[in-house]
Design an enzyme around this catalytic site. Structure first.
Site, PDB file in Angstrom:
ATOM      1  N   GLU A 107      -9.441  -4.272   4.375  1.00 54.69           N
ATOM      2  CA  GLU A 107      -8.522  -3.137   4.288  1.00 54.69           C
ATOM      3  C   GLU A 107      -7.112  -3.710   4.367  1.00 54.69           C
ATOM      4  OE1 GLU A 107      -8.204  -0.311   7.521  1.00 54.69           O
ATOM      5  OE2 GLU A 107      -6.931   0.996   6.333  1.00 54.69           O
ATOM      6  N   ASP A 151      -2.802  -6.605   8.229  1.00 55.12           N
ATOM      7  CA  ASP A 151      -1.468  -5.998   8.302  1.00 55.12           C
ATOM      8  C   ASP A 151      -0.546  -7.017   8.970  1.00 55.12           C
ATOM      9  OD1 ASP A 151      -0.610  -2.694   8.205  1.00 55.12           O
ATOM     10  OD2 ASP A 151       0.803  -4.074   9.173  1.00 55.12           O
ATOM     11  N   ASP A 201       3.148   0.893   1.555  1.00 52.49           N
ATOM     12  CA  ASP A 201       4.545   1.298   1.373  1.00 52.49           C
ATOM     13  C   ASP A 201       4.855   1.380  -0.125  1.00 52.49           C
ATOM     14  OD1 ASP A 201       5.448   1.248   4.191  1.00 52.49           O
ATOM     15  OD2 ASP A 201       4.806  -0.831   4.043  1.00 52.49           O
ATOM     16  N   ASP A 255      -0.378   8.726  -0.877  1.00 50.72           N
ATOM     17  CA  ASP A 255       0.256  10.040  -0.993  1.00 50.72           C
ATOM     18  C   ASP A 255       1.317  10.024  -2.088  1.00 50.72           C
ATOM     19  OD1 ASP A 255       1.584   8.112   0.860  1.00 50.72           O
ATOM     20  OD2 ASP A 255       3.238   9.505   0.523  1.00 50.72           O
ATOM     21  N   LYS A 289      12.879   1.674  -3.902  1.00 50.82           N
ATOM     22  CA  LYS A 289      14.231   1.246  -4.314  1.00 50.82           C
ATOM     23  C   LYS A 289      14.163   0.426  -5.592  1.00 50.82           C
ATOM     24  CE  LYS A 289      16.678   1.348   0.004  1.00 50.82           C
ATOM     25  NZ  LYS A 289      16.590   0.611   1.247  1.00 50.82           N
TER      26      LYS A 289
HETATM   27  C1  LIG Z   1       2.684   3.271   5.431  1.00 51.89           C
HETATM   28  S1  LIG Z   1       1.843   2.152   6.477  1.00 51.89           S
HETATM   29  C2  LIG Z   1       0.132   2.635   6.282  1.00 51.89           C
HETATM   30  C3  LIG Z   1      -0.729   2.180   7.417  1.00 51.89           C
HETATM   31  C4  LIG Z   1      -2.184   2.697   7.391  1.00 51.89           C
HETATM   32  N1  LIG Z   1      -2.908   2.236   6.233  1.00 51.89           N
HETATM   33  C5  LIG Z   1      -2.188   4.207   7.430  1.00 51.89           C
HETATM   34  O1  LIG Z   1      -2.502   4.823   6.388  1.00 51.89           O
HETATM   35  O2  LIG Z   1      -1.904   4.777   8.491  1.00 51.89           O
HETATM   36  C6  LIG Z   1       1.919   0.666   5.537  1.00 51.89           C
HETATM   37  C7  LIG Z   1       1.438  -0.544   6.299  1.00 51.89           C
HETATM   38  O3  LIG Z   1       1.459  -1.649   5.416  1.00 51.89           O
HETATM   39  C8  LIG Z   1       1.901  -2.803   6.113  1.00 51.89           C
HETATM   40  N2  LIG Z   1       2.453  -3.705   5.096  1.00 51.89           N
HETATM   41  C9  LIG Z   1       3.307  -3.379   4.104  1.00 51.89           C
HETATM   42  N3  LIG Z   1       3.552  -4.447   3.315  1.00 51.89           N
HETATM   43  C10 LIG Z   1       2.816  -5.468   3.839  1.00 51.89           C
HETATM   44  C11 LIG Z   1       2.635  -6.833   3.480  1.00 51.89           C
HETATM   45  N4  LIG Z   1       3.239  -7.343   2.427  1.00 51.89           N
HETATM   46  N5  LIG Z   1       1.800  -7.580   4.223  1.00 51.89           N
HETATM   47  C12 LIG Z   1       1.181  -7.060   5.311  1.00 51.89           C
HETATM   48  N6  LIG Z   1       1.310  -5.770   5.702  1.00 51.89           N
HETATM   49  C13 LIG Z   1       2.114  -4.992   4.977  1.00 51.89           C
HETATM   50  C14 LIG Z   1       2.919  -2.268   7.097  1.00 51.89           C
HETATM   51  O4  LIG Z   1       3.070  -3.141   8.183  1.00 51.89           O
HETATM   52  C15 LIG Z   1       2.296  -0.925   7.483  1.00 51.89           C
HETATM   53  O5  LIG Z   1       1.483  -1.016   8.629  1.00 51.89           O
END
Ligand SMILES: C[S@@+](CC[C@H](N)C(=O)[O-])C[C@H]1O[C@@H](n2cnc3c(N)ncnc32)[C@H](O)[C@@H]1O
Length: 230
Positions: free
Chosen positions: A58, A83, A132, A168, A136
């Site tokens: 995941e 993550d 994410d 989303d 931008k």
């Molecule tokens: C919007 S949150 C979603 C978290 C979880 N999947 C949820 O739905 O609650 C996005 C997650 O992606 C992680 N993340 C974003 N870019 C990343 C990267 N390049 N490498 C590791 N983690 C990343 C962030 O740390 C964050 O916890």
């Protein structure tokens, strides 16, 4: 979260049997339980899981809701939440321990570095949950479905490996559909812009993450894309 709280979690995570971390971006080494260095690339089955069951990742797992849910649904499979945020990994790993999910592990690293930690064909399936959207200008290359990421996923997945994306975000979803269509080694198996408008056709989609619940509370529709590498 206070700095003290963060430091406490950082120290505590080294007592967990299910977390591996690479937080020094100048190095690729993975620190696992008791701060020992682990060489897990190609060795997840033998060294961590002690079985040969298929592995699902995941990516962007946050607090690991999907990792833990899938691990409880499929005890005959292995799951690894990935993550970069330490406090989120701490919570997912702690919940897995409390639920006695020995088939769930956590890897703290940047997803850009995923090929350091998995051998070619070591992974059977990938979930990307609410990544994410990087809206931008000029940042779309950081989206987890950009071509450079698809290339690295294809490398670590078994031939025919499947990727699931739940989001989303309309911009990210459209971008992901296009990115997969443009990638000659992948094909879309299923795409749905509003998965809760009809009865769910995959029971795995019932799981709700922290971010998914926030978006649902605001009335935002949830999208799902399933694709496969060839
Ligand atoms: C919007 S949150 C979603 C978290 C979880 N999947 C949820 O739905 O609650 C996005 C997650 O992606 C992680 N993340 C974003 N870019 C990343 C990267 N390049 N490498 C590791 N983690 C990343 C962030 O740390 C964050 O916890």
């Amino acid at each position: 979260m206070s700095r003290r709280n963060k430091l406490q979690k950082f120290a505590e995570v080294f007592n967990f049997p299910n977390v591996y971390q690479s937080f020094d971006l100048d190095k690729t080494e993975l620190l696992g339980p008791n701060r020992e260095v682990f060489e897990l690339k190609g060795n997840w089955h033998k060294t961590h899981f002690k079985n040969e069951n298929p592995i699902t990742l995941e990516l962007a797992c946050g607090r690991g809701e999907y990792t833990n849910l899938l691990a409880s649904m499929y005890p005959e499979r292995n799951f690894i939440g990935v993550d970069i945020k330490g406090a989120r990994i701490w919570l997912g790993a702690k919940n897995a321990i409390e639920q006695k999910l020995t088939n769930a592990a956590y890897l703290r690293t940047k997803i850009e570095r995923i090929n350091y930690y998995f051998e070619k064909g070591e992974v059977d399936e990938i979930w990307i949950t609410f990544p994410d959207p990087f809206l931008k200008k000029g940042k779309s290359n950081r989206r987890l479905t950009a071509r450079r990421f698809l290339e690295s996923y294809r490398e670590i997945l078994k031939p025919g490996g499947i990727v699931h994306l739940k989001t989303d975000n309309d911009v990210l979803f459209e971008f992901s559909e296009e990115s997969v269509k443009d990638y000659e080694h992948a094909e879309i198996l299923y795409s749905n812009w509003d998965i809760y408008s009809k009865p769910l056709i995959f029971k795995e989609l019932e799981g709700k993450t922290y971010y998914e619940n926030m978006h649902l509370a605001k009335g935002i529709t949830i999208k799902y894309l399933r694709f496969q590498f060839k």
